[in-house]
Design a protein around this motif. Sequence first.
Motif, PDB file in Angstrom:
ATOM      1  N   ARG A 177       0.838  -1.154   0.024  1.00 20.01           N
ATOM      2  CA  ARG A 177      -0.025  -0.018   0.110  1.00 20.01           C
ATOM      3  C   ARG A 177       0.926   1.239  -0.058  1.00 20.01           C
ATOM      4  O   ARG A 177       0.580   2.319  -0.667  1.00 20.01           O
ATOM      5  N   TYR A 178       2.034   0.892   0.699  1.00 21.06           N
ATOM      6  CA  TYR A 178       3.095   2.258   0.686  1.00 21.06           C
ATOM      7  C   TYR A 178       4.387   1.998   0.221  1.00 21.06           C
ATOM      8  O   TYR A 178       5.264   1.993   0.936  1.00 21.06           O
ATOM      9  N   PRO A 179       4.349   1.852  -1.214  1.00 19.32           N
ATOM     10  CA  PRO A 179       5.705   1.483  -1.493  1.00 19.32           C
ATOM     11  C   PRO A 179       6.887   2.417  -1.489  1.00 19.32           C
ATOM     12  O   PRO A 179       8.031   1.848  -1.536  1.00 19.32           O
ATOM     13  N   ASP A 180       6.488   3.580  -1.193  1.00 23.65           N
ATOM     14  CA  ASP A 180       7.521   4.712  -1.307  1.00 23.65           C
ATOM     15  C   ASP A 180       8.053   5.085   0.025  1.00 23.65           C
ATOM     16  O   ASP A 180       8.795   5.959   0.364  1.00 23.65           O
ATOM     17  N   ALA A 181       7.748   4.227   0.884  1.00 23.32           N
ATOM     18  CA  ALA A 181       7.942   4.618   2.545  1.00 23.32           C
ATOM     19  C   ALA A 181       8.568   3.074   3.001  1.00 23.32           C
ATOM     20  O   ALA A 181       8.288   2.114   2.815  1.00 23.32           O
ATOM     21  N   SER A 182       9.531   3.166   4.083  1.00 25.08           N
ATOM     22  CA  SER A 182      10.021   2.251   4.913  1.00 25.08           C
ATOM     23  C   SER A 182       8.828   1.832   6.015  1.00 25.08           C
ATOM     24  O   SER A 182       8.103   2.703   6.492  1.00 25.08           O
ATOM     25  N   VAL A 183       8.782   0.901   6.827  1.00 24.10           N
ATOM     26  CA  VAL A 183       7.843   0.433   7.820  1.00 24.10           C
ATOM     27  C   VAL A 183       8.358   0.157   9.069  1.00 24.10           C
ATOM     28  O   VAL A 183       9.502  -0.716   8.911  1.00 24.10           O
ATOM     29  N   VAL A 184       8.135   0.617  10.077  1.00 18.43           N
ATOM     30  CA  VAL A 184       8.695   0.596  11.406  1.00 18.43           C
ATOM     31  C   VAL A 184       7.871  -0.562  12.269  1.00 18.43           C
ATOM     32  O   VAL A 184       6.641  -0.466  12.192  1.00 18.43           O
ATOM     33  N   VAL A 185       8.610  -1.441  12.606  1.00 17.98           N
ATOM     34  CA  VAL A 185       8.154  -2.381  13.639  1.00 17.98           C
ATOM     35  C   VAL A 185       8.740  -2.490  14.732  1.00 17.98           C
ATOM     36  O   VAL A 185      10.003  -2.595  14.797  1.00 17.98           O
ATOM     37  N   MET A 186       8.016  -2.379  15.763  1.00 20.07           N
ATOM     38  CA  MET A 186       8.595  -2.613  17.234  1.00 20.07           C
ATOM     39  C   MET A 186       8.290  -3.829  18.023  1.00 20.07           C
ATOM     40  O   MET A 186       7.233  -3.950  18.607  1.00 20.07           O
ATOM     41  N   PRO A 187       8.877  -5.174  17.596  1.00 18.44           N
ATOM     42  CA  PRO A 187       8.712  -6.233  17.909  1.00 18.44           C
ATOM     43  C   PRO A 187       8.444  -6.784  19.359  1.00 18.44           C
ATOM     44  O   PRO A 187       7.766  -7.633  19.728  1.00 18.44           O
ATOM     45  N   GLU A 188       9.134  -5.664  20.310  1.00 18.79           N
ATOM     46  CA  GLU A 188       9.272  -6.233  21.622  1.00 18.79           C
ATOM     47  C   GLU A 188       7.679  -5.970  22.125  1.00 18.79           C
ATOM     48  O   GLU A 188       7.518  -6.412  23.287  1.00 18.79           O
ATOM     49  N   CYS A 189       6.855  -4.926  21.619  1.00 16.78           N
ATOM     50  CA  CYS A 189       5.498  -4.678  21.954  1.00 16.78           C
ATOM     51  C   CYS A 189       5.315  -3.827  23.097  1.00 16.78           C
ATOM     52  O   CYS A 189       4.289  -3.496  23.306  1.00 16.78           O
ATOM     53  N   THR A 190       6.228  -3.458  24.054  1.00 21.43           N
ATOM     54  CA  THR A 190       6.294  -2.754  25.155  1.00 21.43           C
ATOM     55  C   THR A 190       7.664  -2.094  25.334  1.00 21.43           C
ATOM     56  O   THR A 190       8.396  -2.651  24.941  1.00 21.43           O
ATOM     57  N   THR A 191       7.827  -1.044  25.975  1.00 25.05           N
ATOM     58  CA  THR A 191       9.003  -0.256  26.493  1.00 25.05           C
ATOM     59  C   THR A 191       9.716  -1.031  27.434  1.00 25.05           C
ATOM     60  O   THR A 191       9.236  -1.717  28.313  1.00 25.05           O
ATOM     61  N   THR A 192      11.189  -0.966  27.233  1.00 26.32           N
ATOM     62  CA  THR A 192      12.156  -1.292  28.507  1.00 26.32           C
ATOM     63  C   THR A 192      13.007  -0.166  28.801  1.00 26.32           C
ATOM     64  O   THR A 192      12.659   0.912  28.303  1.00 26.32           O
ATOM     65  N   ASN A 193      13.667  -0.392  29.878  1.00 28.14           N
ATOM     66  CA  ASN A 193      14.818   0.526  30.046  1.00 28.14           C
ATOM     67  C   ASN A 193      16.034   0.520  29.417  1.00 28.14           C
ATOM     68  O   ASN A 193      17.172   1.142  29.756  1.00 28.14           O
ATOM     69  N   GLY A 194      16.117  -0.342  28.289  1.00 27.94           N
ATOM     70  CA  GLY A 194      17.348  -0.456  27.601  1.00 27.94           C
ATOM     71  C   GLY A 194      18.174  -1.392  27.794  1.00 27.94           C
ATOM     72  O   GLY A 194      19.498  -1.417  27.186  1.00 27.94           O
ATOM     73  N   ARG A 195      18.036  -2.184  29.022  1.00 26.95           N
ATOM     74  CA  ARG A 195      19.159  -2.941  29.377  1.00 26.95           C
ATOM     75  C   ARG A 195      18.789  -4.467  29.172  1.00 26.95           C
ATOM     76  O   ARG A 195      19.340  -5.437  29.679  1.00 26.95           O
ATOM     77  N   GLY A 196      17.811  -4.734  28.072  1.00 27.98           N
ATOM     78  CA  GLY A 196      17.562  -6.142  27.752  1.00 27.98           C
ATOM     79  C   GLY A 196      16.585  -5.940  26.634  1.00 27.98           C
ATOM     80  O   GLY A 196      15.793  -5.128  26.281  1.00 27.98           O
ATOM     81  N   ILE A 197      16.694  -7.421  25.858  1.00 28.38           N
ATOM     82  CA  ILE A 197      15.634  -7.146  24.460  1.00 28.38           C
ATOM     83  C   ILE A 197      14.647  -8.496  25.054  1.00 28.38           C
ATOM     84  O   ILE A 197      14.958  -9.632  25.325  1.00 28.38           O
ATOM     85  N   LEU A 198      13.320  -8.044  24.944  1.00 28.42           N
ATOM     86  CA  LEU A 198      12.502  -8.842  25.298  1.00 28.42           C
ATOM     87  C   LEU A 198      12.055  -9.835  23.998  1.00 28.42           C
ATOM     88  O   LEU A 198      12.494  -9.578  22.951  1.00 28.42           O
ATOM     89  N   PRO A 199      11.048 -10.907  24.441  1.00 25.24           N
ATOM     90  CA  PRO A 199      10.818 -11.865  23.557  1.00 25.24           C
ATOM     91  C   PRO A 199       9.896 -11.278  22.395  1.00 25.24           C
ATOM     92  O   PRO A 199       9.236 -10.234  22.630  1.00 25.24           O
ATOM     93  N   PHE A 200      10.023 -11.588  21.322  1.00 21.33           N
ATOM     94  CA  PHE A 200       9.475 -10.892  19.960  1.00 21.33           C
ATOM     95  C   PHE A 200       8.086 -11.314  19.707  1.00 21.33           C
ATOM     96  O   PHE A 200       7.661 -12.643  19.886  1.00 21.33           O
ATOM     97  N   SER A 201       7.166 -10.415  19.154  1.00 20.65           N
ATOM     98  CA  SER A 201       5.801 -10.681  18.689  1.00 20.65           C
ATOM     99  C   SER A 201       6.452 -11.356  17.130  1.00 20.65           C
ATOM    100  O   SER A 201       7.533 -11.179  16.519  1.00 20.65           O
ATOM    101  N   PRO A 202       5.444 -12.312  16.685  1.00 19.60           N
ATOM    102  CA  PRO A 202       5.727 -12.919  15.313  1.00 19.60           C
ATOM    103  C   PRO A 202       5.593 -12.059  14.197  1.00 19.60           C
ATOM    104  O   PRO A 202       5.102 -12.441  13.173  1.00 19.60           O
TER     105      PRO A 202
END
Length: 356
Positions: A177-202
Motif C-alpha cells: 500500500r505504501y511502496p515509497d516508504a519504509s515501515v517501522v516494527v517494534m516487535p518487543e510490543c512494550t517499552t524497556t529501560n534499554g538493558r535487555g531485549i524482550l521476546p518478539f512478537s511474530p
Amino acid sequence: MEKYSQFRDRGTAIAPFFPVTSPPSGLLWMPVHLFLFAVRVPALLCFSIFYFTILRWLPVGSFAKKAVLWCMIGIPGIWWIDLQIDRVKRGSLNSKAALARLPSAGTIIASSLTSPLDALYLAAIFDPIFTASYPGTRLVQRISLFRAMQLALLPPQLVPQRSSVDKLVPLSEILARYPDASVVVMPECTTTNGRGILPFSPSLLSTPPNTKIFPVNLRYTPGDITTPVPQEYLRWLWRLCSKPTHCIRVRVAECVYNNPTLTSPTPASSSTSRSTGLDAAAKNSHETNFLDTTDIGDGSDTLIGSDDVEDGLTPDERRVLDRVAEDLARLGRVKRVGLGVREKIEFMKVWGSRRR
C-alpha cells in the motif's frame, strides 16, 4: 525488593522494567534545571501542536516536516547523535555503500522500544510508516507518529482494542500500500529501560521473503529518559527538558530476510546470552499465574497466548526472529531476556500497589 525478584530475568539478572534513575545534581543546580524546563516546555509544546495539528495535514514536502521534527529533537537538548552502521567505517556515512546499508523505501525497520524519542527520531530520519505489534499475532496495526510516541507512555496490551481488530493487516499489505516508504516494527510490543531485549512478537514473519529487515537499536545517555514505567508523563517531561544535554546512540545492523535461504545463521558470539536468559526464564515458576489465553477471530492469525505462538513457529521462522533479536542485543550491548508483555502487565500491578 523481594516482591520484584520475579521481574528480574533468572538467567541474566537483568530487570528490564525498572526505571533508570540518575544521581541527583544537588540544590545548586536546581535553578538551572527549573530555568531550562520553563524555557523548553512551552517551545516544545508549540512545535508539537503545530506539527501534529496543522503541518502533518498540509501538502508540503517531507523537508519541511523533518525540519520541525528536528526542532522537536533539539529543543530538549538532544545535541549529539552517534550513528554507526555495520561494516561501514566511521567518516564514510555519505558514501554509496553506506547509504545502501540504511533503511529505504520498501524495507522494514525492526526497532528497539525504550522511549517516545525512538519514534520521533525515526520519523525525522526515514519518514516511515509506523505499526503496532501484539504478542499473539503476526498481523500489525498501522498507527500515526503521535500514536507511536503515545504507546511508549501507555501500559502494554496483550491484544488490541476490539475496535482495532479489523484494522490488523500483514506487513506485506502495508508495504504494497505504501511502496515509497519504509515501515517501522517494534516487535518487543512494550517499552524497556534499554538493558535487555524482550521476546518478539511474530509480526516480522508477515514480511515478504525478499524484503530487507534492518535491526535498529537506539540508546540514550543518560538513560533516565527511557519509559519502562507507563503513564509517568510529567516525570518523563521533567527528565527530558530539565537537563542540559542528552545523547542518542543509534546502531544499524545488516539487513535480515524472512527467508532461510537469505538469512545467515545467528552469530555464535551472542548465543550465550540467549541460552542463559531465555532458557532459564522459561522455567520461572510464576508463569502459571499469568492471564489466560485470549482468542479473537478465526484463522491462523488470531490472537493467542505467546507460548502457543512460539510452539507454532517453524525452525526457519524461529531462526529469523532469533537473528533480528540477537542483532538488536548485540547493537545495544545487552542480552536477551525471557520477560515479555505478560510479565510487564504483572509488574505494573505490583508497581502500582507499591505507589498506592
